[in-house]
Every structure is written in structure tokens, then in C-alpha cells.
Motif scaffolding. Sequence first.
Motif, short mmCIF file in Angstrom:
data_model
loop_
_atom_site.label_atom_id
_atom_site.label_comp_id
_atom_site.label_asym_id
_atom_site.label_seq_id
_atom_site.Cartn_x
_atom_site.Cartn_y
_atom_site.Cartn_z
N GLY A 100 41.76 42.87 47.09
CA GLY A 100 40.47 43.54 46.98
C GLY A 100 40.49 44.92 47.61
N GLN A 101 41.12 45.04 48.77
CA GLN A 101 41.23 46.33 49.45
C GLN A 101 42.01 47.32 48.60
N TYR A 102 43.10 46.87 48.00
CA TYR A 102 43.88 47.75 47.14
C TYR A 102 43.06 48.18 45.93
N GLY A 103 42.36 47.22 45.32
CA GLY A 103 41.57 47.53 44.13
C GLY A 103 40.44 48.51 44.40
N LEU A 104 39.84 48.43 45.58
CA LEU A 104 38.77 49.35 45.93
C LEU A 104 39.30 50.74 46.27
#
Length: 317
Positions: A100-104
Motif C-alpha cells: 500500500g505504501q508503495y502504491g500510494l
Amino acid sequence: MFFPILNQMAILFAFIVIGYLLLKCKILPKNSDVVLSKLENYLFLPALVLGAYIEKCTVETLSSVWKTVVFSLILLVVVLPLSYWIAKWIYKDDYLRKIGQYGLTISNISFLGNAIMIAVFPEIFFEYSMFILPIGFLSYLWGVPALLIGKSKGEKRSVKETLKAVFNPTVLAMIVGIIIGLIGWKLPQIVASVINGVGSCMSPIAMILTGIVIAKANLLSLIKSWRLYVISIVRVLIYPLLYIAVCIWLPIGGFFSESMLICGLMTMCLPMGLNAVVIPAAYGKDTSAAASMTLITSLLSIGSIPFMFWVFQTLVL
């Protein structure tokens, strides 16, 4: 503006559907995602990065667009901690939090971003390519080794394994590309053609791989997760709206140019990057959550991207 963007999104989903149908119709074997992901990580993606950095990382280009690069770095300094805290709030699982952090933080700046900029804003495409350079550095030097293939809690990793994760094929290609670009060495035409040809396979194969991953997953259970929709809305709606709100107060002229702000908006509007699916798959990790994030954010971005640019043009320009 709407129809060129819609055309690029149609191409994106056409390849995803092709991958989905190829596996569902049993034309491809079940382990196709493993084979394709290894091709992506060890051949297609490094070739794409190598060719791009050889072309873009020159002394002349970097000296002419330094303000754009600085603005990109400033944006990353803001987005990084914000993405960390949002992902931590949404996901309790360590691996899902990292995805999720990477995607954001890292959007689909390569395939979709390049395609839209060429179609809608061809006059500032070069500046956009410079704007995304720091994002590429962040993705391959930190995002890939630390988030996408990083160790889980309680998992021990040797020094050798850590170095292998950091200096993955894409990072090595980036380093080589920077060196060749800065010294101005012209590759033989046949070598450059091979690199460009192999690199051009990256995007369509990545889309097909995403479709295969979705076909193997329980799609109904994936799209039922409220966390998926929250993180998708933040990626394609909240982030660009916050960016536009800040841009309203920025003086256009001097340091902040109109083209610079457009480049920033594009990176903030785009859906989740495909690396979150392609790279973990090559290391045997579960990519179902990443595939569902990619699918939902891409669907939402069909309407959100033209809407955000309309808001930007109305309130900022």
C-alpha cells in the motif's frame, strides 16, 4: 483531453483482459506468471530503464531542467511520510502495508504517464521525463528492495541477500544508464535498437501479467475489501485534490512554471504502478492484493484524470 486519456486506458485494459482470458481459457499454463515476471525483472524492465537513462541523463538535460527535478524531490518529501502513515492506518499486515505504501508513493509514471503526456501534452513531454527521474530513483533504490521484495517481520536476511535485493537488475541498469548518459557515449545503432526493442516489451507484458494474476486470484473476495477502496480513493482522488489545493496558492512564474505544475499533477493523478505486481511475482510473493489495487485505481482513473485536469485548469491556470 478526455478522449486521448480514455484511449490510453482502453489500451491498458485490453492487455489486462488478454492476460485474464489466456489463463482462464487454459491457453497459457498456470505458472505463466512466474515465467513472465522473471522476464520482466531480468530483461524487459532493465532494458527499458537502461535505454531511458542513457537518453535522458545527460549534463545538458539535467542543467536545463534542474528546477523541475527539485520540485519533484520536494513533492516526494511530502508524499513519502504521508503515504507511510496512511498505509499504516489502513493495513495491519506488514506486507500489505508495504504494498500500500508503495502504491500510494509510486504511481504508473512510465507506461500510462508517458502515453498520456505524449498524447495530450507533447510540448512538455521532455520536462515530464525529467520530472519522473527522482521518482524512478526512489522506486528502484528504495521502493523495490525495501517494500516490494523486502523482508517481513521476524525474517532474517544475510548481507549477501540484502545486497542482491538492493542491486537488483533494474538498479544496475539504472546505474549503467546514468554513467553512459553523463559521459555522452553513443551506443552502436544495433545495440541501441536491441535495448529499445526489448524495453518496449515491458508495458504490454506487464499488463498481460496483471491479467494473469487477477485470473488466478479470487477476484470477488479481493474487491470486497473496504481497505482496497480506501487506498484507491486516496491514490487517485485525495492526493490530486490536495495537490491542486496547494497549487492554488503557488505563484506561477519564476520558480514555479505552468508546465512544472502540470507534470506534478500527472504523477499525482495516475493509478498504482505496475511494479507492485510484476516485481513481487518474480520473488514468489502474493500479488493478489497489488493486482486488485492496480485494477481498481486504473478503473477509477478513467474518469478521475480528466476531471482533475479540468479542476486544475479552472482553479489554478
